[in-house]
Design a protein around this motif. Structure first.
Motif, PDB file in Angstrom:
ATOM      1  N   VAL A 330      29.992 110.566-114.271  1.00  0.00           N
ATOM      2  CA  VAL A 330      29.396 111.628-113.507  1.00  0.00           C
ATOM      3  C   VAL A 330      30.503 112.910-113.459  1.00  0.00           C
ATOM      4  O   VAL A 330      31.752 112.448-113.706  1.00  0.00           O
ATOM      5  N   LEU A 331      29.874 113.844-113.386  1.00  0.00           N
ATOM      6  CA  LEU A 331      30.933 115.290-113.431  1.00  0.00           C
ATOM      7  C   LEU A 331      30.976 115.571-111.812  1.00  0.00           C
ATOM      8  O   LEU A 331      30.101 115.918-111.076  1.00  0.00           O
ATOM      9  N   ALA A 338      37.465 123.028-111.873  1.00  0.00           N
ATOM     10  CA  ALA A 338      38.812 123.224-112.170  1.00  0.00           C
ATOM     11  C   ALA A 338      39.012 124.439-113.218  1.00  0.00           C
ATOM     12  O   ALA A 338      38.216 124.820-114.120  1.00  0.00           O
ATOM     13  N   SER A 339      40.173 124.928-112.996  1.00  0.00           N
ATOM     14  CA  SER A 339      40.679 126.201-113.696  1.00  0.00           C
ATOM     15  C   SER A 339      41.004 125.673-114.932  1.00  0.00           C
ATOM     16  O   SER A 339      40.950 124.692-115.356  1.00  0.00           O
ATOM     17  N   GLY A 340      41.079 126.759-115.893  1.00  0.00           N
ATOM     18  CA  GLY A 340      41.559 126.857-117.272  1.00  0.00           C
ATOM     19  C   GLY A 340      42.923 125.867-117.370  1.00  0.00           C
ATOM     20  O   GLY A 340      42.923 124.820-118.084  1.00  0.00           O
ATOM     21  N   SER A 341      44.020 126.312-116.602  1.00  0.00           N
ATOM     22  CA  SER A 341      44.987 125.568-116.570  1.00  0.00           C
ATOM     23  C   SER A 341      44.974 124.287-116.079  1.00  0.00           C
ATOM     24  O   SER A 341      45.682 123.131-116.580  1.00  0.00           O
ATOM     25  N   GLU A 342      44.167 123.836-115.011  1.00  0.00           N
ATOM     26  CA  GLU A 342      43.804 122.634-114.576  1.00  0.00           C
ATOM     27  C   GLU A 342      43.128 121.617-115.703  1.00  0.00           C
ATOM     28  O   GLU A 342      43.631 120.535-115.944  1.00  0.00           O
ATOM     29  N   VAL A 343      42.179 122.341-116.342  1.00  0.00           N
ATOM     30  CA  VAL A 343      41.671 121.294-117.424  1.00  0.00           C
ATOM     31  C   VAL A 343      42.630 121.221-118.550  1.00  0.00           C
ATOM     32  O   VAL A 343      42.748 120.016-118.937  1.00  0.00           O
ATOM     33  N   ALA A 344      43.488 121.920-118.902  1.00  0.00           N
ATOM     34  CA  ALA A 344      44.454 121.484-119.784  1.00  0.00           C
ATOM     35  C   ALA A 344      45.470 120.414-119.300  1.00  0.00           C
ATOM     36  O   ALA A 344      45.691 119.662-120.241  1.00  0.00           O
ATOM     37  N   GLN A 360      33.451 114.653-119.147  1.00  0.00           N
ATOM     38  CA  GLN A 360      31.917 114.984-118.425  1.00  0.00           C
ATOM     39  C   GLN A 360      31.522 116.382-118.264  1.00  0.00           C
ATOM     40  O   GLN A 360      30.225 116.789-118.362  1.00  0.00           O
ATOM     41  N   ARG A 361      32.561 117.181-118.507  1.00  0.00           N
ATOM     42  CA  ARG A 361      32.330 118.961-118.512  1.00  0.00           C
ATOM     43  C   ARG A 361      31.564 118.938-119.889  1.00  0.00           C
ATOM     44  O   ARG A 361      32.030 118.476-120.912  1.00  0.00           O
ATOM     45  N   ARG A 362      30.704 119.991-119.850  1.00  0.00           N
ATOM     46  CA  ARG A 362      30.054 120.398-121.097  1.00  0.00           C
ATOM     47  C   ARG A 362      30.261 121.666-121.438  1.00  0.00           C
ATOM     48  O   ARG A 362      29.549 122.507-122.447  1.00  0.00           O
ATOM     49  N   ASP A 363      31.455 122.304-120.881  1.00  0.00           N
ATOM     50  CA  ASP A 363      31.653 123.745-121.273  1.00  0.00           C
ATOM     51  C   ASP A 363      33.186 123.914-121.387  1.00  0.00           C
ATOM     52  O   ASP A 363      33.886 124.841-121.258  1.00  0.00           O
ATOM     53  N   LEU A 364      33.762 122.769-122.170  1.00  0.00           N
ATOM     54  CA  LEU A 364      35.220 122.675-122.359  1.00  0.00           C
ATOM     55  C   LEU A 364      35.579 123.630-123.684  1.00  0.00           C
ATOM     56  O   LEU A 364      34.815 123.808-124.558  1.00  0.00           O
ATOM     57  N   ALA A 385      31.263 112.711-126.175  1.00  0.00           N
ATOM     58  CA  ALA A 385      30.080 112.444-127.409  1.00  0.00           C
ATOM     59  C   ALA A 385      28.950 113.462-127.406  1.00  0.00           C
ATOM     60  O   ALA A 385      28.565 114.050-128.163  1.00  0.00           O
ATOM     61  N   PRO A 386      28.444 113.535-125.924  1.00  0.00           N
ATOM     62  CA  PRO A 386      27.267 114.498-125.886  1.00  0.00           C
ATOM     63  C   PRO A 386      27.619 115.936-125.637  1.00  0.00           C
ATOM     64  O   PRO A 386      26.769 116.662-125.705  1.00  0.00           O
ATOM     65  N   HIS A 387      28.885 116.140-125.617  1.00  0.00           N
ATOM     66  CA  HIS A 387      29.314 117.572-125.434  1.00  0.00           C
ATOM     67  C   HIS A 387      28.664 118.536-126.824  1.00  0.00           C
ATOM     68  O   HIS A 387      28.992 117.852-128.114  1.00  0.00           O
TER      69      HIS A 387
END
Length: 504
Positions: A330-331, A338-344, A360-364, A385-387
């Motif tokens: 689940v997302l 999360a911000s860009g730096s947090e995603v990294a 689970q994010r679909r905008d990475l 995989a579903p990204h």
């Protein structure tokens, strides 16, 4: 035939001529008539024909396809109610229907928005408790305030749930101050008091809730009133805080969900002996970071899982509970924000459970998406995989490394090619979950869909897919599973000749 007609009623390839024939056939089948009424391509003549059938007319009213000019409220009160419910009726209808001899009609009227004030007053004085109770759920502040003093406790319970109820009235319902006691409730209406309803009651006609009780004070309904008021955001916090130590778990759970409590009340609730209360508190956005960190060490049932859904969860806390909280695929709100730096930073985490949640994010960003696609952990790869944006080569590489563990999620990728889906459908050993994803995928081929028919859960999905061969669709009209029959009849690739044969 019933399920085939229901499916046919929603078939987008149905011609206007066949719609006419189906409307005629639907005169004896209310379900089919309602299904046809949901179509967006009906002509005005077809709408008029369906309007003669009550169930279909109600559906058309809710869909905005009927107007007040189309309805006689005397002859068609249920259709008039549907229009009133959509604010499309006439004010005078309310006065007419408020005098209807059927309590069911008046009860439905009480739920309609925007009624004239005199109609509201009439309904509030209705002799049937069900009508007043329904009105109390939706009434404006002045009417709700008056109904709080209603002699029947069930009406007061509805007032307590109404967010338009004035704060002072809700306070009285919580504390009992300023209101005379109710004179009756559902329990004592039906049973001699004192009475406690057996939770394992075997009476087939009994509708009392388990544990409902009345000793003359209507205690179980009074408890319901307080619980409804605690859940009402309009209830004043001053009256609510006194329930932090209430003996009823239900009251403390309702309180723990409120976002307007003083910090000391949250601190009291975090020590509650019942995990349900602490779990409810865990995803409350108003608790402090200190309480969040306290709850992160709480191994009570569902506490950490609910905490993972806290919108402002510190990422280091999330990392600590990710593996043990039973979060699933689940997302989470904190991952989504999360911000860009947090995603990294999350993508570089040594904890695969954290990487799985991020996936689970679909905008990475493409570089992070691709790194997660190459992850050594199958759960991370299954999550990513579903990204969208992954190439066929990347998806096939996932299968090579992780096999059936990621097969279903690969099939769910929106960019999966027809060739890849066909290969997935023929994979050995098969992955049953993959069949369901393939069967609903817009790129699935006939060969892949025919393979999906072998799976019981994928079969209805495949039967609805337009790429399924017409001959196979026709065969499925005789399937023993009604869901498959309905899906096949709704398939736009069903031959017109077969459509005609379905209509009696």
């Amino acid at each position: 035939m019933h399920h085939a007609l229901l499916g046919l009623a929603e078939n987008p390839a149905l011609t206007s001529e066949l719609i006419d024939q189906l409307i005629t056939a639907a005169a004896t089948d209310a379900d089919v008539a309602e299904a046809v009424a949901c179509r967006a391509d009906l002509s005005r003549v077809q709408v008029a024909a369906l309007a003669r059938l009550e169930g279909a007319a109600i559906r058309l009213a809710h869909e905005g396809r009927l107007t007040a000019d189309d309805v006689d409220p005397v002859a068609q009160p249920q259709i008039a109610l549907a229009l009133l419910g959509e604010r499309s009726g006439r004010p005078g209808w309310g006065r007419l229907l408020a005098a209807d001899p059927l309590a069911e009609t008046r009860e439905k009227l009480a739920a309609c928005p925007g009624l004239p004030h005199d109609v509201l007053q009439t309904l509030s004085a209705d002799p049937d408790v069900r009508v007043a109770a329904e009105l109390a759920l939706w009434a404006p502040a002045d009417i709700a305030g008056e109904l709080a003093a209603h002699p029947h406790a069930d009406v007061r319970r509805s007032v307590a749930a109404n967010e338009a109820t004035p704060a002072m009235v809700l306070a009285s319902l919580l504390t009992g101050d300023g209101l005379s006691p109710a004179r009756s409730c559902t329990v004592c209406d039906r049973e001699p008091v004192p009475f406690v309803h057996d939770p394992h009651c075997e009476r087939s006609n009994c509708s009392l809730p388990p544990g409902a009780s009345c000793d003359g004070s209507h205690e179980s309904t009074v408890g319901d009133i307080q619980q409804m008021a605690l859940q009402n955001p309009a209830a004043p916090v001053e009256a609510a805080v006194g329930f932090a130590g209430h003996p009823s778990t239900l009251m403390r759970v309702a309180l723990a969900a409120r976002t307007d409590l003083p910090a000391q009340v949250y601190e009291q609730l975090v020590e509650d002996p019942i995990p349900w209360v602490r779990a409810t508190l865990a995803d409350n956005p108003s608790i402090s970071e200190n309480l969040v960190r306290t709850l992160a060490t709480d191994r009570g049932h569902d506490v950490q899982r609910r905490l993972a859904h806290h919108p402002d969860l510190p990422l280091d806390v999330l990392s600590g509970i990710a593996a043990s909280a039973g979060i699933g695929s689940v997302l989470l709100p904190r991952i989504a924000s999360a911000s860009g730096s947090e995603v990294a930073a999350l993508a570089a985490s040594a904890n695969p459970a954290v990487r799985m949640l991020l996936a689970q994010r679909r905008d990475l960003p493409p570089e992070i998406r691709d790194a997660l696609a190459d992850d050594l952990d199958a759960k991370v790869v299954s999550s990513i995989a579903p990204h969208p944006g992954l190439s066929e080569a990347q998806l096939r590489a996932m299968l090579t490394r992780h096999g059936t563990r990621v097969l279903a999620k690969v099939a769910a990728n929106p960019d999966a090619t027809a060739t890849l889906l066909q290969d997935l459908a023929q994979h050995r050993p098969p992955a049953r979950k993959a069949f369901r994803e393939i069967a609903r995928h817009p790129s699935a081929t006939a060969v892949a869909l025919l393979a999906c028919l072998a799976d019981r859960q994928a079969r209805p999905l495949a039967a609805r897919h337009p790429a399924l061969p017409p001959s196979a669709i026709v065969e499925l009209l005789d399937d023993e599973d009604w869901q498959v029959v309905e899906a096949a009849a709704a398939n736009p690739s069903l031959p017109l000749a077969a459509m005609r044969e379905l209509i009696p």
